[in-house]
Design an enzyme around this catalytic site. Structure first.
Site, PDB file in Angstrom:
ATOM      1  N   ASP A  28     -15.166  22.683 -21.286  1.00  0.00           N
ATOM      2  CA  ASP A  28     -14.701  21.408 -21.843  1.00  0.00           C
ATOM      3  C   ASP A  28     -14.038  20.507 -20.814  1.00  0.00           C
ATOM      4  O   ASP A  28     -13.153  19.703 -21.139  1.00  0.00           O
ATOM      5  CB  ASP A  28     -13.706  21.644 -23.009  1.00  0.00           C
ATOM      6  N   LYS A  31     -18.087  17.879 -18.606  1.00  0.00           N
ATOM      7  CA  LYS A  31     -19.390  17.981 -17.935  1.00  0.00           C
ATOM      8  C   LYS A  31     -20.391  16.986 -18.514  1.00  0.00           C
ATOM      9  O   LYS A  31     -21.114  16.308 -17.790  1.00  0.00           O
ATOM     10  CB  LYS A  31     -19.947  19.418 -18.067  1.00  0.00           C
ATOM     11  N   GLY A  55     -20.406  22.425 -26.289  1.00  0.00           N
ATOM     12  CA  GLY A  55     -20.277  21.154 -27.008  1.00  0.00           C
ATOM     13  C   GLY A  55     -19.988  20.105 -25.955  1.00  0.00           C
ATOM     14  O   GLY A  55     -18.900  20.097 -25.384  1.00  0.00           O
ATOM     15  N   HIS A  56     -20.977  19.298 -25.634  1.00  0.00           N
ATOM     16  CA  HIS A  56     -20.840  18.323 -24.551  1.00  0.00           C
ATOM     17  C   HIS A  56     -20.829  16.914 -25.124  1.00  0.00           C
ATOM     18  O   HIS A  56     -21.777  16.488 -25.773  1.00  0.00           O
ATOM     19  CB  HIS A  56     -21.988  18.487 -23.535  1.00  0.00           C
ATOM     20  N   GLN A 238     -20.090  25.916 -20.398  1.00  0.00           N
ATOM     21  CA  GLN A 238     -18.834  26.658 -20.329  1.00  0.00           C
ATOM     22  C   GLN A 238     -18.167  26.374 -18.971  1.00  0.00           C
ATOM     23  O   GLN A 238     -18.326  25.280 -18.466  1.00  0.00           O
ATOM     24  CB  GLN A 238     -19.068  28.168 -20.552  1.00  0.00           C
TER      25      GLN A 238
HETATM   26  P1  GDP Z   1     -17.791  19.424 -21.765  1.00  0.00           P
HETATM   27  O1  GDP Z   1     -18.002  20.586 -22.683  1.00  0.00           O
HETATM   28  O2  GDP Z   1     -17.385  19.841 -20.388  1.00  0.00           O
HETATM   29  O3  GDP Z   1     -18.937  18.467 -21.735  1.00  0.00           O
HETATM   30  O4  GDP Z   1     -16.528  18.619 -22.346  1.00  0.00           O
HETATM   31  P2  GDP Z   1     -16.246  18.283 -23.914  1.00  0.00           P
HETATM   32  O5  GDP Z   1     -17.142  17.215 -24.336  1.00  0.00           O
HETATM   33  O6  GDP Z   1     -16.205  19.536 -24.708  1.00  0.00           O
HETATM   34  O7  GDP Z   1     -14.741  17.805 -23.816  1.00  0.00           O
HETATM   35  C1  GDP Z   1     -14.349  16.761 -22.979  1.00  0.00           C
HETATM   36  C2  GDP Z   1     -13.683  15.702 -23.848  1.00  0.00           C
HETATM   37  O8  GDP Z   1     -13.031  14.803 -23.008  1.00  0.00           O
HETATM   38  C3  GDP Z   1     -14.674  14.872 -24.638  1.00  0.00           C
HETATM   39  O9  GDP Z   1     -14.058  14.455 -25.823  1.00  0.00           O
HETATM   40  C4  GDP Z   1     -14.944  13.683 -23.729  1.00  0.00           C
HETATM   41  O10 GDP Z   1     -15.338  12.527 -24.440  1.00  0.00           O
HETATM   42  C5  GDP Z   1     -13.588  13.494 -23.119  1.00  0.00           C
HETATM   43  N1  GDP Z   1     -13.579  12.954 -21.753  1.00  0.00           N
HETATM   44  C6  GDP Z   1     -14.402  13.227 -20.704  1.00  0.00           C
HETATM   45  N2  GDP Z   1     -13.981  12.593 -19.596  1.00  0.00           N
HETATM   46  C7  GDP Z   1     -12.867  11.897 -19.953  1.00  0.00           C
HETATM   47  C8  GDP Z   1     -11.946  11.054 -19.231  1.00  0.00           C
HETATM   48  O11 GDP Z   1     -12.067  10.836 -18.027  1.00  0.00           O
HETATM   49  N3  GDP Z   1     -10.910  10.537 -19.957  1.00  0.00           N
HETATM   50  C9  GDP Z   1     -10.728  10.798 -21.281  1.00  0.00           C
HETATM   51  N4  GDP Z   1      -9.692  10.252 -21.904  1.00  0.00           N
HETATM   52  N5  GDP Z   1     -11.577  11.567 -21.976  1.00  0.00           N
HETATM   53  C10 GDP Z   1     -12.613  12.125 -21.315  1.00  0.00           C
HETATM   54  P1  IMO Z   2     -18.663  23.903 -23.038  1.00  0.00           P
HETATM   55  O1  IMO Z   2     -20.039  24.002 -22.445  1.00  0.00           O
HETATM   56  C1  IMO Z   2     -14.947  25.970 -23.999  1.00  0.00           C
HETATM   57  C2  IMO Z   2     -15.264  30.164 -25.213  1.00  0.00           C
HETATM   58  C3  IMO Z   2     -14.910  30.493 -26.650  1.00  0.00           C
HETATM   59  C4  IMO Z   2     -14.382  31.897 -26.464  1.00  0.00           C
HETATM   60  C5  IMO Z   2     -15.290  32.464 -25.383  1.00  0.00           C
HETATM   61  C6  IMO Z   2     -16.465  33.281 -25.921  1.00  0.00           C
HETATM   62  O2  IMO Z   2     -18.543  22.911 -24.118  1.00  0.00           O
HETATM   63  O3  IMO Z   2     -17.632  23.737 -21.963  1.00  0.00           O
HETATM   64  P2  IMO Z   2     -18.734  32.625 -27.141  1.00  0.00           P
HETATM   65  O4  IMO Z   2     -18.981  31.874 -28.413  1.00  0.00           O
HETATM   66  O5  IMO Z   2     -19.380  32.030 -25.951  1.00  0.00           O
HETATM   67  O6  IMO Z   2     -19.045  34.072 -27.272  1.00  0.00           O
HETATM   68  O7  IMO Z   2     -17.135  32.535 -26.936  1.00  0.00           O
HETATM   69  O8  IMO Z   2     -15.785  31.364 -24.672  1.00  0.00           O
HETATM   70  N1  IMO Z   2     -16.305  29.106 -25.036  1.00  0.00           N
HETATM   71  C7  IMO Z   2     -16.038  27.865 -24.656  1.00  0.00           C
HETATM   72  N2  IMO Z   2     -14.865  27.248 -24.411  1.00  0.00           N
HETATM   73  N3  IMO Z   2     -16.106  25.307 -23.805  1.00  0.00           N
HETATM   74  C8  IMO Z   2     -17.285  25.912 -24.038  1.00  0.00           C
HETATM   75  O9  IMO Z   2     -18.479  25.329 -23.741  1.00  0.00           O
HETATM   76  C9  IMO Z   2     -17.293  27.235 -24.505  1.00  0.00           C
HETATM   77  N4  IMO Z   2     -18.263  28.111 -24.848  1.00  0.00           N
HETATM   78  C10 IMO Z   2     -17.639  29.262 -25.156  1.00  0.00           C
HETATM   79  O10 IMO Z   2     -13.942  29.621 -27.148  1.00  0.00           O
HETATM   80  O11 IMO Z   2     -13.077  31.848 -25.949  1.00  0.00           O
HETATM   81 MG    MG Z   3     -17.314  21.317 -24.535  1.00  0.00          MG
END
Ligand code: GDP
Ligand code: IMO
Ligand code: MG
Length: 438
Positions: A28, A31, A55-56, A238
């Protein structure tokens, strides 16, 4: 620190034909946002591992027009026309979830299937894998991992046990039905669950008619494209410390999320990858169980969570929050070969009187500059910090590093100095263009 990047298109010129974008913390990191922004300039966008545990988030457009997409299985470059999105052999795919994502995009007028190719070697996740995930978590009690319950562990267990069902099996209905029946009956016996075997088999009969044209040898496709000079962006899922080998085991996911996994998960040789961009939040978060040395279980942690909107994109769970942990990110730099960093969510640090960076850990008077394998040790370590003054200004409109408040600039420069790798991208907001290139 010589590398300078002035724009998304400059990234390809400077970083090369094949790049890998990897999470350097516990997932998270943001990416999806960078993958989307750079995909405009790459021909192929590939995912090498994981499943719908990812979840991207991608935010496009502004104000009332802004659209927010959360991709679980589809590569985050899918919004761009004329790009090919690939789900590689290292991924584990729950097809009903994938089809839901495809349909949601179709409703917005986007032909996702036309842009998608799926490896014939990728493994399938069935509903019963999700049930087993849930049961296994329950059985672990206090020691539960806090998985996303997407069936990831059980599906990879089948893969490693050499009884997994792959996309290629779907292409032969008879073979698929036979394998599915065998595995489902085993799961029923072992976990006491009820599976409607024949109705599942029928469901997949229909699905395959739709997907057959896009299930193919994606390794061959990618390598031919590479020979033709096409560019490839590999989207990490991840994060480094959720890697099954390199992470905080057992509080990890079930795949190799690091750069080795990028190669095996797509069939791209290591010497083809020109650059590896590490994504790191300007602080640290983690969702699920496991050690977290810089966690702030206090009002500052709550402030990070609220200002950063730190709630899981897949499960909605509140993310645990803490200060930037340079030990973690340096470990990610070493393991992956990161040569460029995107520090995301700098805007979220607004309003803190002071901000901390953990430079090392200590235990019994001894310094640690690595992440120990022993979880008890890791739980007992104390993070040692340097403290920097904060800022109050809204920085989301700034696109030029020099225009940032002095304290924000100093924070970046300090993180960069500690990491020893250039921070070429700085996230200042959720939208596609809210990034400072430097
Ligand atoms: P990922 O799994 O690495 O793609 O990241 P997620 O989407 O799960 O979580 C990142 C969160 O931060 C999302 O809600 C994005 O919209 C938000 N985000 C990403 N870059 C920035 C940033 O530079 N500033 C802020 N405020 N939010 C960001
Ligand atoms: P993205 O790609 C954050 C975490 C889960 C748990 C552990 C194992 O959005 O960054 P799983 O369901 O894979 O067996 O869970 O890994 N986890 C993540 N945490 N971002 C993710 O993906 C994750 N995918 C799995 O919360 O701790
Ligand atoms: Mg994510």
């Amino acid at each position: 620190m010589k590398l300078k990047i002035t724009s998304a298109s400059d990234t390809k010129t400077k970083l090369g034909q094949v790049i890998f974008i990897v999470g350097s913390q516990w997932g998270d990191e943001g990416k999806g946002k960078l993958v989307d922004a750079l995909s405009e300039h790459y021909d192929f966008i590939g995912r090498a591992s994981g499943g719908a545990n990812a979840g991207h988030t991608v935010c496009v457009g502004r104000g009332g027009e802004a659209e927010r997409y959360i991709f679980h299985l589809l590569p985050s470059g899918i919004l761009h026309e004329n790009k090919i999105a690939i789900i590689g052999n290292g991924a584990v795919i729950h097809l009903p979830t994938l089809l839901d994502e495809v349909r949601a995009l179709e409703e917005k007028g986007l032909d996702a299937l036309g842009r998608l190719r799926i490896s014939d070697r990728a493994h399938l996740i069935f509903d019963y894998h999700k049930d087993i995930d849930e049961i296994q978590e329950r059985r672990k009690g206090e020691q539960k991992i806090g998985t996303t319950k997407q069936g990831i562990g059980p599906a990879y267990s089948d893969k490693i046990s050499r009884r997994g069902i792959r996309m290629v099996d779907l292409l032969d209905q008879h073979r698929f039905a036979e394998k599915f029946r065998k595995n489902a009956e085993l799961a029923q016996k072992e976990f006491g669950i009820q599976i409607n075997i024949e109705s599942e088999i029928n469901f997949y009969k229909d699905v395959i008619e739709l997907l057959e044209p896009i299930i193919l040898n994606t390794t061959e496709l990618l390598n031919k494209a590479y020979q033709d000079g096409k560019s490839i962006l590999i989207e990490g899922v991840q994060g480094t410390h959720l890697d099954i080998d390199m992470g905080t085991y057992p509080y990890v996911t079930s795949s190799n999320t690091t750069s080795g996994g990028a190669c095996t998960g797509l069939g791209i040789s290591p010497n083809k990858i020109n650059s590896i961009i590490g994504i790191a939040k300007a602080y640290t978060t983690r969702v699920g169980g496991g050690p977290f040395p810089t966690e702030l279980a206090n009002i500052e942690g709550d402030m990070l969570r609220e200002q950063g909107g730190e709630y899981g994109a897949t499960t909605g769970r509140p993310r645990r929050c803490g200060w930037f942990d340079a030990v973690l990110v340096k470990n990610a730099i070493t393991i992956n070969g990161i040569n460029s960093i995107n520090l995301t969510k700098l805007d979220v640090l607004r309003g803190f009187k002071s901000i901390k960076i953990a430079t090392h850990y200590t235990l019994n008077g001894q310094d640690y500059d690595f992440v120990p394998a022993d979880l008890d040790e890791l739980e007992s370590l104390k993070a040692s910090y340097i403290e920097m003054p904060g800022w109050d200004e809204d920085i989301s409109q700034i696109r030029d590093f020099e225009k940032l408040p002095t304290n924000a600039k100093n924070y970046i420069l300090k993180v960069e100095e500690v990491l020893g790798v250039p921070i070429n991208f700085i996230g200042v907001g959720v939208h596609r263009n809210e990034t400072i290139y430097r």
